[in-house]
Design an enzyme around this catalytic site. Sequence first.
Site, PDB file in Angstrom:
ATOM      1  N   HIS A  22      31.158 111.900   0.159  1.00 46.94           N
ATOM      2  CA  HIS A  22      32.313 112.779   0.326  1.00 46.94           C
ATOM      3  C   HIS A  22      33.170 112.300   1.499  1.00 46.94           C
ATOM      4  O   HIS A  22      32.678 112.099   2.606  1.00 46.94           O
ATOM      5  CB  HIS A  22      31.840 114.209   0.582  1.00 46.94           C
ATOM      6  CG  HIS A  22      32.955 115.186   0.738  1.00 46.94           C
ATOM      7  ND1 HIS A  22      32.868 116.284   1.547  1.00 46.94           N
ATOM      8  CD2 HIS A  22      34.196 115.228   0.189  1.00 46.94           C
ATOM      9  CE1 HIS A  22      33.993 116.969   1.490  1.00 46.94           C
ATOM     10  NE2 HIS A  22      34.810 116.345   0.676  1.00 46.94           N
ATOM     11  N   ASP A  30      47.326  96.214  -6.830  1.00 43.86           N
ATOM     12  CA  ASP A  30      47.908  95.305  -7.826  1.00 43.86           C
ATOM     13  C   ASP A  30      47.579  93.852  -7.491  1.00 43.86           C
ATOM     14  O   ASP A  30      46.919  93.565  -6.491  1.00 43.86           O
ATOM     15  CB  ASP A  30      49.419  95.544  -7.931  1.00 43.86           C
ATOM     16  CG  ASP A  30      50.182  95.295  -6.630  1.00 43.86           C
ATOM     17  OD1 ASP A  30      49.792  94.409  -5.847  1.00 43.86           O
ATOM     18  OD2 ASP A  30      51.191  95.995  -6.404  1.00 43.86           O
ATOM     19  N   ARG A 114      53.935 100.626   3.959  1.00 42.02           N
ATOM     20  CA  ARG A 114      53.265  99.395   3.525  1.00 42.02           C
ATOM     21  C   ARG A 114      52.213  98.883   4.514  1.00 42.02           C
ATOM     22  O   ARG A 114      51.073  98.626   4.143  1.00 42.02           O
ATOM     23  CB  ARG A 114      54.313  98.310   3.276  1.00 42.02           C
ATOM     24  CG  ARG A 114      53.717  96.964   2.932  1.00 42.02           C
ATOM     25  CD  ARG A 114      54.807  95.924   2.757  1.00 42.02           C
ATOM     26  NE  ARG A 114      54.240  94.595   2.742  1.00 42.02           N
ATOM     27  CZ  ARG A 114      54.896  93.512   3.131  1.00 42.02           C
ATOM     28  NH1 ARG A 114      56.128  93.612   3.570  1.00 42.02           N
ATOM     29  NH2 ARG A 114      54.318  92.343   3.075  1.00 42.02           N
ATOM     30  N   TYR A 136      54.166  97.641  -6.180  1.00 39.54           N
ATOM     31  CA  TYR A 136      53.785  98.969  -5.677  1.00 39.54           C
ATOM     32  C   TYR A 136      52.766  99.672  -6.565  1.00 39.54           C
ATOM     33  O   TYR A 136      52.728 100.893  -6.631  1.00 39.54           O
ATOM     34  CB  TYR A 136      55.027  99.835  -5.422  1.00 39.54           C
ATOM     35  CG  TYR A 136      55.925  99.193  -4.404  1.00 39.54           C
ATOM     36  CD1 TYR A 136      55.594  99.211  -3.059  1.00 39.54           C
ATOM     37  CD2 TYR A 136      57.080  98.511  -4.793  1.00 39.54           C
ATOM     38  CE1 TYR A 136      56.389  98.586  -2.118  1.00 39.54           C
ATOM     39  CE2 TYR A 136      57.881  97.876  -3.868  1.00 39.54           C
ATOM     40  CZ  TYR A 136      57.532  97.918  -2.529  1.00 39.54           C
ATOM     41  OH  TYR A 136      58.320  97.296  -1.587  1.00 39.54           O
ATOM     42  N   GLY A 137      51.898  98.888  -7.188  1.00 41.53           N
ATOM     43  CA  GLY A 137      50.791  99.446  -7.958  1.00 41.53           C
ATOM     44  C   GLY A 137      49.554  99.585  -7.086  1.00 41.53           C
ATOM     45  O   GLY A 137      48.463  99.166  -7.480  1.00 41.53           O
TER      46      GLY A 137
END
Length: 150
Positions: A22, A30, A114, A136-137
Amino acid sequence: MLKGIDNRLNAEVLGALRAMGHGDYLVLVDTNFPADSLSRHTTVGHLLRMENLTSAEAAEAILSVLPLDTFVDDFAGRMQVVGDPSAVPDVQREVQAKVNAAEGADRPIPGVERFAFYDLAKGAYAVIQTGERRFYGCFMFRKGVIPPEA
């Protein structure tokens, strides 16, 4: 293959998801992300791959077994578009839809700048690289809990 387990989840990814506790989180990225170098800083210590999948396909498979944390606002994160932090590219909309489906509710994924996302990746339990070629994946998912049966 295993019964009831999404066949897109390979043994290494399943092992990492099972071992996480947890509050631990993973980073799903990407093909352009510096995944190999940053993954060396993680708990797992090496890169995990789901190469033949888009970010949305990989997220759907992961979220079929991984509960998201309901106790925190940063249950997930998405890399912000450089120069336009409020933009939400199609790849991020697709993953948002997978999160909403898994959660049974609309839980908007917060943006992460980023370079802050790169730092976040270093502290992850694991980095999983997909075959996603759209920019941006990149996402973070924080593991929640499974309550006891009634």
